[in-house]
Every structure is written in structure tokens, then in C-alpha cells.
Design a protein around this motif. Sequence first.
Motif, PDB file in Angstrom:
ATOM      1  N   ARG A  14       1.660  -8.531  11.270  1.00  0.00           N
ATOM      2  CA  ARG A  14       1.771  -9.096   9.916  1.00  0.00           C
ATOM      3  C   ARG A  14       0.411  -9.168   9.224  1.00  0.00           C
ATOM      4  O   ARG A  14       0.309  -8.901   8.022  1.00  0.00           O
ATOM      5  N   GLU A  15      -0.632  -9.517   9.963  1.00  0.00           N
ATOM      6  CA  GLU A  15      -1.981  -9.570   9.384  1.00  0.00           C
ATOM      7  C   GLU A  15      -2.421  -8.184   8.913  1.00  0.00           C
ATOM      8  O   GLU A  15      -2.987  -8.043   7.822  1.00  0.00           O
ATOM      9  N   ILE A  16      -2.163  -7.169   9.715  1.00  0.00           N
ATOM     10  CA  ILE A  16      -2.546  -5.800   9.355  1.00  0.00           C
ATOM     11  C   ILE A  16      -1.735  -5.318   8.159  1.00  0.00           C
ATOM     12  O   ILE A  16      -2.267  -4.660   7.255  1.00  0.00           O
ATOM     13  N   LEU A  17      -0.444  -5.641   8.131  1.00  0.00           N
ATOM     14  CA  LEU A  17       0.388  -5.254   6.991  1.00  0.00           C
ATOM     15  C   LEU A  17      -0.162  -5.866   5.701  1.00  0.00           C
ATOM     16  O   LEU A  17      -0.308  -5.169   4.692  1.00  0.00           O
ATOM     17  N   LEU A  18      -0.468  -7.147   5.723  1.00  0.00           N
ATOM     18  CA  LEU A  18      -1.015  -7.819   4.540  1.00  0.00           C
ATOM     19  C   LEU A  18      -2.341  -7.205   4.112  1.00  0.00           C
ATOM     20  O   LEU A  18      -2.591  -7.007   2.925  1.00  0.00           O
ATOM     21  N   LYS A  19      -3.178  -6.900   5.077  1.00  0.00           N
ATOM     22  CA  LYS A  19      -4.497  -6.314   4.806  1.00  0.00           C
ATOM     23  C   LYS A  19      -4.385  -4.966   4.088  1.00  0.00           C
ATOM     24  O   LYS A  19      -5.252  -4.600   3.304  1.00  0.00           O
ATOM     25  N   HIS A  20      -3.292  -4.240   4.342  1.00  0.00           N
ATOM     26  CA  HIS A  20      -3.094  -2.928   3.736  1.00  0.00           C
ATOM     27  C   HIS A  20      -2.195  -2.985   2.500  1.00  0.00           C
ATOM     28  O   HIS A  20      -1.689  -1.960   2.050  1.00  0.00           O
ATOM     29  N   GLY A  21      -1.969  -4.168   1.961  1.00  0.00           N
ATOM     30  CA  GLY A  21      -1.216  -4.302   0.712  1.00  0.00           C
ATOM     31  C   GLY A  21       0.283  -4.415   0.855  1.00  0.00           C
ATOM     32  O   GLY A  21       0.995  -4.466  -0.147  1.00  0.00           O
ATOM     33  N   CYS A  22       0.783  -4.465   2.067  1.00  0.00           N
ATOM     34  CA  CYS A  22       2.221  -4.638   2.274  1.00  0.00           C
ATOM     35  C   CYS A  22       2.586  -6.085   1.945  1.00  0.00           C
ATOM     36  O   CYS A  22       1.749  -6.979   2.053  1.00  0.00           O
ATOM     37  N   TYR A  23       3.832  -6.302   1.563  1.00  0.00           N
ATOM     38  CA  TYR A  23       4.242  -7.656   1.223  1.00  0.00           C
ATOM     39  C   TYR A  23       5.674  -7.928   1.667  1.00  0.00           C
ATOM     40  O   TYR A  23       6.484  -7.018   1.792  1.00  0.00           O
ATOM     41  N   MET A  58       3.691   0.184  12.405  1.00  0.00           N
ATOM     42  CA  MET A  58       2.496   0.688  11.718  1.00  0.00           C
ATOM     43  C   MET A  58       2.751   2.100  11.174  1.00  0.00           C
ATOM     44  O   MET A  58       2.384   2.412  10.047  1.00  0.00           O
ATOM     45  N   LYS A  59       3.410   2.933  11.960  1.00  0.00           N
ATOM     46  CA  LYS A  59       3.704   4.304  11.538  1.00  0.00           C
ATOM     47  C   LYS A  59       4.655   4.313  10.337  1.00  0.00           C
ATOM     48  O   LYS A  59       4.424   5.055   9.381  1.00  0.00           O
ATOM     49  N   GLN A  60       5.681   3.492  10.378  1.00  0.00           N
ATOM     50  CA  GLN A  60       6.634   3.410   9.260  1.00  0.00           C
ATOM     51  C   GLN A  60       5.953   2.928   7.987  1.00  0.00           C
ATOM     52  O   GLN A  60       6.334   3.333   6.891  1.00  0.00           O
ATOM     53  N   ALA A  61       4.952   2.061   8.143  1.00  0.00           N
ATOM     54  CA  ALA A  61       4.232   1.524   6.988  1.00  0.00           C
ATOM     55  C   ALA A  61       3.170   2.492   6.482  1.00  0.00           C
ATOM     56  O   ALA A  61       2.556   2.255   5.448  1.00  0.00           O
TER      57      ALA A  61
END
Length: 64
Positions: A9-18, A55-58
Motif C-alpha cells: 500500500r505504501e508503494i502504491l501511494l508513492k506511485h500515485g495509486c489511490y 506491483m506488476k498489475q499496477a
Amino acid sequence: MAEYEKKVREILLKHGCYFVRRGKGDHDIWHSPVTNRNITVDGKINIRHVANAIMKQAGIKHHF
């Protein structure tokens, strides 16, 4: 057993995912601006391969 859920979740947020909405069970739906797709994130990620698949899907180049 490793716990990847918080790190994912931290990595997703860092890359602009929400966060978009709650899914079924303990799953959440997130949106990735990189791939312009929604992805499902499990509430408990204990397996490295599952974390890497998210991570790959994102569209994020990060490996655990």
C-alpha cells in the motif's frame, strides 16, 4: 511469515495509486494511473508472489 500488505500500500501511494472502494471480503479496489486500470489488493498479503503480482498489475517496477 512476511507481511507485505502495508509495504504494498505504501508503494502504491508513492506511485500515485489511490483507493477507490472496498471490494468483497477483505479486498480493496485501487486505481493505478500508470496503467489506468483498477487493481484488487488483498487485505492480507503473506506471499511474496502475490505482492509482486500486484506491483506488476499496477505497472510499478518493484520486486519483493
